[in-house]
Enzyme design. Structure first.
Site, PDB file in Angstrom:
ATOM      1  CG  ASN A 186      -1.715   1.241   1.429  1.00  0.00           C
ATOM      2  OD1 ASN A 186      -1.836   2.072   0.543  1.00  0.00           O
ATOM      3  ND2 ASN A 186      -2.266   1.376   2.622  1.00  0.00           N
ATOM      4  CB  CYS A 205      -3.030  -1.233   5.023  1.00  0.00           C
ATOM      5  SG  CYS A 205      -1.664  -0.148   5.436  1.00  0.00           S
ATOM      6  CD  GLU A 256      -8.888   4.290  12.431  1.00  0.00           C
ATOM      7  OE1 GLU A 256      -9.673   3.331  12.220  1.00  0.00           O
ATOM      8  OE2 GLU A 256      -8.109   4.713  11.561  1.00  0.00           O
TER       9      GLU A 256
END
Length: 167
Positions: free
Chosen positions: A122, A130, A157
Site C-alpha cells: 500500500n 491498511c 480510532e
C-alpha cells in the site's frame, strides 16, 4: 514528486505529492523531504496539496477527522492490489476486517496471504487504512510500520469512535 515530513504520535511521517494528488506516505523521513513548517517554499500547487494532507493527518491524529478527503494518486499496483486498496478504503473508521474477509470481497476467498502482500505494498498507509485489516479472530498481524504503530492507530480510532458514539 515533492515530499514533506511531519511529526505524528506514531513517529515521523513523510507525505509525497505528484501532479494528481497524494502519492505516498512513508514511516520516517524521506530524502529531500522538507519540514511541514517549510511548505511555503515549494511551488504553489505542491505546497497546497501537501498542506492539505498535513492538516488532514494532524486532524486525524487529534481525533477530529475520521475520513480523509485529499485527492490520491495511485499509479502502481496489480489489478488485485488495487482492488484490495479500494476495499480497505471502504472499511469504516474504528472498524476492522480480516485478510480473509477482504480476499472474499475481491473475489478470491483463498487469497488472504495475497491480501497481506497487497497491504504491505500500500503506497499510502494511514490515509488508505491498511491498519484496519487484521488476522483471523482479530489478531494483530503484519503492518509495514510495525505492530506497535498498527496498535496505536487502531486504539486511536476505537477511542474516538467510542467517544463519538457516547456524546
Amino acid at each position: 514528486m515533492r515530499w514533506t515530513v511531519l511529526d505524528s504520535p506514531i513517529g515521523e511521517l513523510s507525505v509525497g505529492v505528484d501532479d494528481v494528488g497524494i502519492c505516498g506516505v512513508h514511516f520516517g523521513p524521506v530524502e529531500a523531504a522538507v519540514p511541514a513548517t517549510a511548505l511555503a517554499e515549494l511551488p504553489a500547487p505542491d505546497a497546497a496539496e501537501l498542506a492539505t494532507a498535513v492538516a488532514e493527518l494532524r486532524a486525524y491524529f487529534a481525533g477530529t477527522l475520521t475520513e480523509f478527503g485529499v485527492p490520491l494518486s495511485v499509479r502502481r499496483g496489480s489489478a488485485f492490489e488495487r482492488a484490495v486498496w479500494t476495499e480497505m478504503s471502504k472499511i469504516p473508521y474504528g472498524e476492522t476486517r480480516t485478510y480473509g474477509e477482504i480476499a472474499s470481497v475481491v473475489g478470491d476467498p483463498g487469497a488472504a496471504r495475497a491480501v497481506g502482500v497487497a497491504c504491505n505494498r500500500n503506497p499510502i498507509p494511514v490515509i488508505v487504512p491498511c491498519h484496519r485489516i487484521v488476522g483471523a479472530g482479530g489478531k494483530l498481524v503484519g503492518f509495514g510500520g510495525g505492530l506497535p504503530r498498527k496498535r496505536q492507530l487502531l486504539e486511536l480510532e476505537a477511542r474516538v469512535a467510542f467517544e463519538r458514539a457516547w456524546t
